[in-house]
Write a protein that holds these residues in place. Sequence first.
Motif, short mmCIF file in Angstrom:
data_model
loop_
_atom_site.label_atom_id
_atom_site.label_comp_id
_atom_site.label_asym_id
_atom_site.label_seq_id
_atom_site.Cartn_x
_atom_site.Cartn_y
_atom_site.Cartn_z
N ALA A 119 33.05 31.15 26.51
CA ALA A 119 33.01 31.43 27.95
C ALA A 119 32.35 32.77 28.23
O ALA A 119 31.69 32.94 29.27
CB ALA A 119 34.42 31.40 28.52
N LYS A 120 32.54 33.74 27.35
CA LYS A 120 31.97 35.07 27.57
C LYS A 120 30.48 35.12 27.19
O LYS A 120 29.72 35.90 27.75
CB LYS A 120 32.77 36.10 26.80
CG LYS A 120 34.20 36.24 27.33
CD LYS A 120 34.97 37.31 26.58
CE LYS A 120 36.35 37.49 27.19
NZ LYS A 120 37.21 36.31 26.98
N PRO A 141 27.84 32.68 30.46
CA PRO A 141 28.45 32.73 31.79
C PRO A 141 27.95 31.64 32.73
O PRO A 141 28.59 31.37 33.75
CB PRO A 141 28.08 34.13 32.30
CG PRO A 141 26.91 34.56 31.48
CD PRO A 141 27.09 33.92 30.15
N LYS A 160 30.58 26.71 33.08
CA LYS A 160 31.90 26.80 33.68
C LYS A 160 32.89 26.09 32.76
O LYS A 160 32.78 24.88 32.53
CB LYS A 160 31.91 26.17 35.07
CG LYS A 160 31.09 26.95 36.09
CD LYS A 160 31.23 26.34 37.47
CE LYS A 160 30.48 27.18 38.51
NZ LYS A 160 30.62 26.61 39.87
N ASP A 172 37.33 29.29 34.22
CA ASP A 172 37.73 30.69 34.00
C ASP A 172 36.67 31.39 33.17
O ASP A 172 36.42 31.00 32.02
CB ASP A 172 39.09 30.73 33.28
CG ASP A 172 39.68 32.13 33.26
OD1 ASP A 172 40.81 32.31 33.71
OD2 ASP A 172 38.99 33.06 32.79
N ARG A 173 36.04 32.41 33.75
CA ARG A 173 34.99 33.15 33.05
C ARG A 173 35.50 33.86 31.81
O ARG A 173 34.74 34.16 30.89
CB ARG A 173 34.37 34.19 34.00
CG ARG A 173 33.39 33.63 35.01
CD ARG A 173 32.04 33.34 34.36
NE ARG A 173 31.51 34.50 33.68
CZ ARG A 173 30.82 35.46 34.26
NH1 ARG A 173 30.57 35.41 35.56
NH2 ARG A 173 30.35 36.48 33.57
N ARG A 174 36.80 34.13 31.77
CA ARG A 174 37.37 34.85 30.63
C ARG A 174 37.84 33.89 29.54
O ARG A 174 38.31 34.31 28.49
CB ARG A 174 38.53 35.73 31.09
CG ARG A 174 38.07 36.89 31.97
CD ARG A 174 39.23 37.50 32.74
NE ARG A 174 40.25 38.04 31.88
CZ ARG A 174 41.41 38.51 32.30
NH1 ARG A 174 41.68 38.49 33.60
NH2 ARG A 174 42.31 38.99 31.47
#
Length: 594
Positions: A322-323, A326, A329, A351-353
């Motif tokens: 995810a990191k 970006p 999704k 969740d981007r994190r």
Amino acid sequence: DLASFQKQASSQVLTSSACYEAFSSMGIEYGEGHRGIQELYVGAGLVLARLSLPSTLSASASRYVLHPSLMDSALQATVGFLLGARGDLSPNPILPFVLQKLEVYQACASEMWAVLRHSEGSQAGGAVEKLDIDLCDEAGRVSVRIKGFTYRALDAKTPSGQEGKNDPLVGKLTLAPVWDVVTPERVPSFPASADRVLVVGGTSEQQRSVRLHLSNVQSLDLQPSDSIAEIGDKLQRLGSFDHIFWIAPERALSSVTNEALVREQEEGVLLLFRTVKALLQAGYESRPLGWTVLTTQAQPLHAQEQVNPTHASLHGLVGSLAKEYPRWKIRLVDLEAGAWPLVDLLQLPSDRRGRSWVYRGGEWHRQQLVLLQAAPADGTLYRQGGVYVVIGGAGRIGEAWTEYMIRRYEAQVVWIGRRQPDASIRAKLEALGRHGKAPHYVAADATDAASLQRARYEIKQRYGRIDGIIHSAMVLQDAGLDRMEEAQFRTGFSAKADVSLRVAQVFRDEPLDFVLFFSSIISFIKNANQSHYAAGCTFMDAFAHQMAREMSCRVKVMNWGYWNAEEIVHSKEGELLSQVGIGFVEPKEAMEAL
């Protein structure tokens, strides 16, 4: 006496909209469910707030003794002191820091009054203010009493020479992971109805359920033996797509000594790794792509919960993924066995994190780290003159732990390492021997059960017993997923995962005092360029949890922060950590924490 307080606090009266405009000016935008202040009365050293549960939450009033919306609104009322002291607000948000005591006499009602005053000895308008807050019903009966609530403006400075003394988030911290029940913000169906969706894995029933709720679904049949090229060919034959629904296999686990824990990584984290590589080669790196990754019972919410740690490794890899990308999704979910809340699940946000959503008992949970302020231990699992085996002992942390144990407990420490003892290892052993009993070194591959079994036999022959095992092995070679070779991923992952399994298999019947796993804060923050390490650590943490349920000895995990080492302090990563205020762990404080 609320009427009396209202007279005392009549110098300034703020409406609800004025209060939330003030917060907005500080960059804090409260949603509808957090706008509980109806009126705010400000006087000398006194703030009185009339609170009301927002109508959107009226159905939840009976569910709580301390309703989160009302409690948060009571703390929001501290803005009255800032307005009263300065007449305006700085653009810096105020943050809650400390709560000394909370007394509950009765449940909160839907309509409440909050009375805020400075605590005894607190300096009004100072850098640090302590407040006492009483929450009363409309008749003035106290329901909740808060003592010593401290808030700080983000740019607040401590008095000269007092840096860190009033701020609990400065200094050496011990944090603990907790899972909170949350009410997710609902989003329109993700994936959208028009999106082309690929489903990987899952039972025929699960795939049928996905097809019932999504209109444009295809199955992607991947095998554990598929190479990156073979996966790429299968993707190409299916054409373009917008979303991948990845369902990890759900199987019962008989024991943490079961070989399936490592074997089934081939259809879990390793197959997902190869799929990501194939997607990158197909040009998806710069394209929007949705992911829903599902595991079952892989994350423990509490000490008594039984888990299958096999696919906990996916939570590390997906978090790093995810990191690194970006534009993708990503939604990561851990379900309970048998549960398939697909309608709810499709409305969860990405969740981007790369954090996990966990579903248990009809409720969603999210994890956070909270400050742990434990009392000093009055006992220890260490024993004087004990015999301890450290797998990966020649590493930075293993070496520091060994020195401490030799000095403090006159321990006999045995290191197990993959390589034969070279000049560097011999120098370390000799230096540690000056403090007491020199460590003994055994060359063995701890990812191999037979090799580790031979090492155990040699140690027992030499010392007669083993009192504790420490898993300190790690291999960390930073690389993004686009540049990481599968062999590199496997090596970093197996140093954590395979070794954990072998420890359980080889030492399960040993009368140990404890098994100690050295994991990392990477389990929670899941850095980019460290997907192999993150996957290994999330597996290790879940494995240790389940191992503790099966073994008679204590099983402990320490998720270390960044240790003070030359190669990290002077690296680009070290510079970045310093800039954002993250310090480095020193051996002395590390041993105290253990």
